[in-house]
Design an enzyme around this catalytic site. Structure first.
Site, PDB file in Angstrom:
ATOM      1  N   CYS A 123       1.300 -10.228  12.839  1.00 54.86           N
ATOM      2  CA  CYS A 123       1.222 -10.667  11.200  1.00 54.86           C
ATOM      3  C   CYS A 123       2.837 -10.356  10.632  1.00 54.86           C
ATOM      4  CB  CYS A 123      -0.114  -9.593  10.826  1.00 54.86           C
ATOM      5  SG  CYS A 123       0.238  -7.376  11.371  1.00 54.86           S
ATOM      6  N   ARG A 182       5.121 -11.591  12.033  1.00 50.46           N
ATOM      7  CA  ARG A 182       6.092 -12.687  11.897  1.00 50.46           C
ATOM      8  C   ARG A 182       5.235 -14.080  12.856  1.00 50.46           C
ATOM      9  NH1 ARG A 182      10.944 -10.286  13.788  1.00 50.46           N
ATOM     10  NH2 ARG A 182      10.441  -8.825  13.140  1.00 50.46           N
ATOM     11  N   GLN A 223       2.985  -7.036  21.940  1.00 48.05           N
ATOM     12  CA  GLN A 223       3.216  -8.619  21.098  1.00 48.05           C
ATOM     13  C   GLN A 223       4.169  -9.795  22.241  1.00 48.05           C
ATOM     14  OE1 GLN A 223       3.289  -7.193  18.197  1.00 48.05           O
ATOM     15  NE2 GLN A 223       1.074  -7.567  17.183  1.00 48.05           N
ATOM     16  N   GLY A 231     -17.710   6.977  -0.704  1.00 44.96           N
ATOM     17  CA  GLY A 231     -16.821   5.336  -1.066  1.00 44.96           C
ATOM     18  C   GLY A 231     -17.107   4.418   0.395  1.00 44.96           C
ATOM     19  N   GLY A 249     -13.492   2.277   0.554  1.00 42.31           N
ATOM     20  CA  GLY A 249     -12.560   1.502  -0.353  1.00 42.31           C
ATOM     21  C   GLY A 249     -12.188   1.145   1.438  1.00 42.31           C
ATOM     22  N   LYS A 250     -11.388  -0.315   1.066  1.00 34.39           N
ATOM     23  CA  LYS A 250     -11.134  -0.657   2.528  1.00 34.39           C
ATOM     24  C   LYS A 250      -9.286   0.445   2.876  1.00 34.39           C
ATOM     25  CE  LYS A 250     -12.064  -4.812   3.082  1.00 34.39           C
ATOM     26  NZ  LYS A 250     -12.489  -5.493   4.516  1.00 34.39           N
TER      27      LYS A 250
END
Lengths: 255, 429
Positions: free
Chosen positions: B49, B51, B126, B195, B197-198
């Site tokens: 995410c 590079r 990665q 809530g 929320g993300k």
């Protein structure tokens, strides 16, 4: 072998404390092993010391707490355990040295069994008070760190608030019945020896018992917890110290 | 050798461009096949995410034969064609590292020195995965086969020999660290999520790993509460029961989008009076905040908001930054070691042939010499003469071999020392 002096084991504990403090800044395994090694050496020396001469309350209590240090250091290896326990051990040894020659806390040979029982119960109760005190101090420091929102992995490594509160509560829960039983046995010995009930040590022990009763009432009936309970446990420990000092005072005497 | 690292990262390219250049996992096989065929090279694609990088290599023999240039423009052309984007738009976003610089860059990337959060541990995995996929689909040649495993070793060395990976550097892990300072065990704990929320998703994921007894979700919208509860294996509760749930909860994660605090000091005082359990930890990661900060006492109520958690993150990163210098030195040391090893390996056959050739000539000369003066030498004299010739050969070879090993361009395409050596000593392939 019997030439072990108070300085021998006090020095070992002091070195162990120095290493524990150093470990707070430089986390290296070798420092941990050295600290535990010096602690164990100190405990061995103190055990020999206790085995060959009559001893006083404080030195006996310091010995039990030294065992507590080793147990905690092995069980909670990453925690700053020694930083709290070892100063107390050294403090008790220092106080014992300052108070003069160690008095044998045991009563005359005729009352040997009841005497041992009395001393044993009170000693265990005192250990409970000391553990409660240590847990209380650690609780206050941890709570202070949380209040100041200190980053979690910075500075002293302490147990969680929940664990410290539990340790504190269990220590007090255990100390009270032991103290009660110890005092009842002491009363029995007192009647046998026809000692004066105004003896400062007896008065001190009675006040300590009352303080513990109040502590338990506050804990369970009034639901006093957290910081307030930690402070009360520390106060109980101070009272215990006063009682121990009275033991060595000219006015104090064996039960 | 030609080794190229071409790509873009969070450092120089906005996410809008990066996401257009990114390779999905299902695209990698086709991309690796296409790039290695088109540019006649070994290839590994690292697409995360933060590079997108292509590591492309040609060793000497292939380079001399290849007709397609292996440079930034060629790689840019490939990227443009593969993603259906104009090459001119891409080129300004691409950085290029060549040969030694490419080796150094990969080692820095694997060691997490080029990451958004310095010292994070994900990138090493990665890089390893990128190499494994490359190995599976395009078959990296000798250079990338040597380079990527070495990069993994460098990453491990940097992590273990410096403090670059010390502490937890994310907001979520900082939140969990605080929770662990208050609670010891979680099997009897109740988490309340307020809530949807993300921001709270990742923190909730971390909290779930603590294996709490139960999770309640309260939201003004019952549908949203149900959705979040389904996602985390929790139970939705009506918004009207918020105070009751707060009195029961041990850990609260609040992420509403409310413009005002939903729990004021006064309201919390009433809730606290109803509480019968132990302390409560409130993780208020909503902006604006959901809880009045005055309720924090560090004893019975521990409240941490997003600023507190970010402060921890910053503190950890500040400590990590102190270790960047030693880590860079380690990367440089490993880069030089890799290049030296690689050159030795690449020049090995030439040096071996040269040595064998000279040895054969020396033995021939010595044999003839001994035949001519046979009978006039004792065993000691013969040994001394043999030794003198060996020493002469070694001294003669020392200069060319050292120069070859030290020359960074020795195996670049074109007229190089390696070519010169082959021609001068008439060494055959």
């Amino acid at each position: 072998m019997y030439g072990v002096t108070l300085v021998c084991f006090a020095s070992s504990y002091a070195v162990a404390l120095g290493l524990e403090l150093w470990r707070q800044f430089r986390s290296r395994p070798i420092l941990y092993y050295l600290a535990v090694g010096f602690g164990a050496a100190g405990l061995l020396a103190q055990s020999i010391y206790l085995a060959v001469r009559p001893v006083g309350w404080m030195i006996l209590l310091a010995w039990v707490l030294a065992i507590f240090y080793l147990y905690g250091s092995i069980h909670y290896r990453k925690m700053s355990w020694g930083v709290f326990v070892l100063p107390l051990v050294l403090g008790l040894i220092g106080l014992s040295a300052k108070m003069g020659p160690d008095a044998d806390p045991l009563p005359p040979a005729a009352d040997r069994f009841w005497g041992f029982l009395h001393v044993g119960l009170l000693l265990l109760a005192a250990v409970g008070v000391c553990v409660g005190f240590l847990a209380g101090v650690m609780y206050l420091i941890q709570a202070h760190r949380l209040r100041a929102k200190t980053p979690p992995r910075w500075g002293l490594r302490l147990l969680s608030l929940e664990r410290l509160e539990q340790m504190n509560r269990r220590a007090v829960d255990l100390a009270f019945p032991l103290l009660t039983a110890g005092l009842v046995v002491g009363l029995f010995v007192l009647i046998q020896n026809q000692a004066s009930p105004t003896n400062p040590r007896i008065v001190g022990a009675a006040v300590l018992w009352l303080a513990f009763l109040v502590l338990l009432v506050l804990r369970y009936a009034w639901r006093v917890r957290g910081r307030a309970f930690a402070l009360l446990t520390i106060a109980a420990f101070v009272l215990l110290l006063v009682c121990l000092v009275l033991e060595h005072h000219p006015l104090g005497g064996g039960a | 050798m030609i080794l190229l690292a071409v790509g873009c990262s969070h450092r120089n390219t906005p996410v809008a461009v990066r996401e257009r250049l990114a390779f999905r996992e299902d695209q990698l096989a086709a991309a690796l096949d296409a790039v290695s065929t088109r540019l006649d090279c070994e290839a590994v694609i690292l697409s995360t995410c933060n590079r997108v990088e292509l590591y492309l290599a040609r060793v000497l023999d292939r380079a001399t034969r290849a007709t397609t240039p292996l440079d930034a423009d060629a790689v840019c052309g490939f990227l443009a064609d593969f993603h259906g984007l104009p090459a001119a738009d891409l080129r300004p976003h691409l950085y290029v590292h060549q040969n030694d610089a490419a080796v150094r860059h990969l080692f820095r990337v694997a060691a997490s020195l080029d990451s958004l959060i310095v010292g994070e541990g994900q990138i090493a995995g990665q890089v390893k995965k990128a190499y494994e996929i490359g190995h599976r689909y395009s078959g990296p040649g000798p250079l990338l086969h040597a380079l990527f495993p070495h990069a993994r070793r460098v990453a491990k060395r940097v992590r273990t020999e410096t403090g670059i990976a010390g502490g937890h550097a994310s907001v979520s892990s900082a939140a969990v660290d605080y929770v662990r300072q208050v609670f010891d065990h979680f099997g009897d704990k109740t988490i309340l999520v307020i809530g949807a929320g993300k921001m709270g998703e990742l923190t909730l994921k971390h909290l779930r790993r603590l294996e709490p007894k139960r999770i309640f979700v309260a939201n003004r919208s019952p549908e949203k509460a149900q959705a979040v509860a389904r996602g985390c294996g929790g139970e939705a509760v009506p918004w009207e029961r918020l105070d009751e749930m707060l009195a029961r909860a041990d850990i609260v994660l609040s992420t509403t989008g409310a413009p005002e605090p939903i729990v004021t000091q006064e309201r919390y005082r009433r809730i606290a009076a109803q509480r019968i359990g132990g302390p409560i930890v409130i993780l208020d990661i909503a902006v604006p905040r959901d809880f009045d900060p005055a309720i924090h006492d560090g004893d019975r109520t521990c409240l941490f908001n997003i600023d507190d958690l970010k402060r921890v993150q910053e503190a950890v990163l500040a400590v990590r930054r102190k270790h960047v210098g030693p880590a860079e030195a380690l990367v440089e040391q490993e880069t030089q070691r890799f290049l030296k090893e690689w050159r030795r390996r690449r020049h090995g056959p030439v040096i071996e042939r040269l040595t064998q050739d000279l040895e054969a000539k020396r033995e021939e000369v010595v044999r003839k010499l001994f035949e001519k003066i046979n009978g006039r030498l004792n065993e000691e004299d013969r040994k001394y003469i043999e030794y003198a010739f060996v020493k002469l050969q070694n001294q003669f070879l020392h200069g060319p071999i050292s120069t070859l090993t030290e020359d960074q361009q020795a195996d670049a395409p074109g007229h190089t020392l390696l070519d010169a050596l082959r021609k001068l000593f008439r060494l055959r392939e």
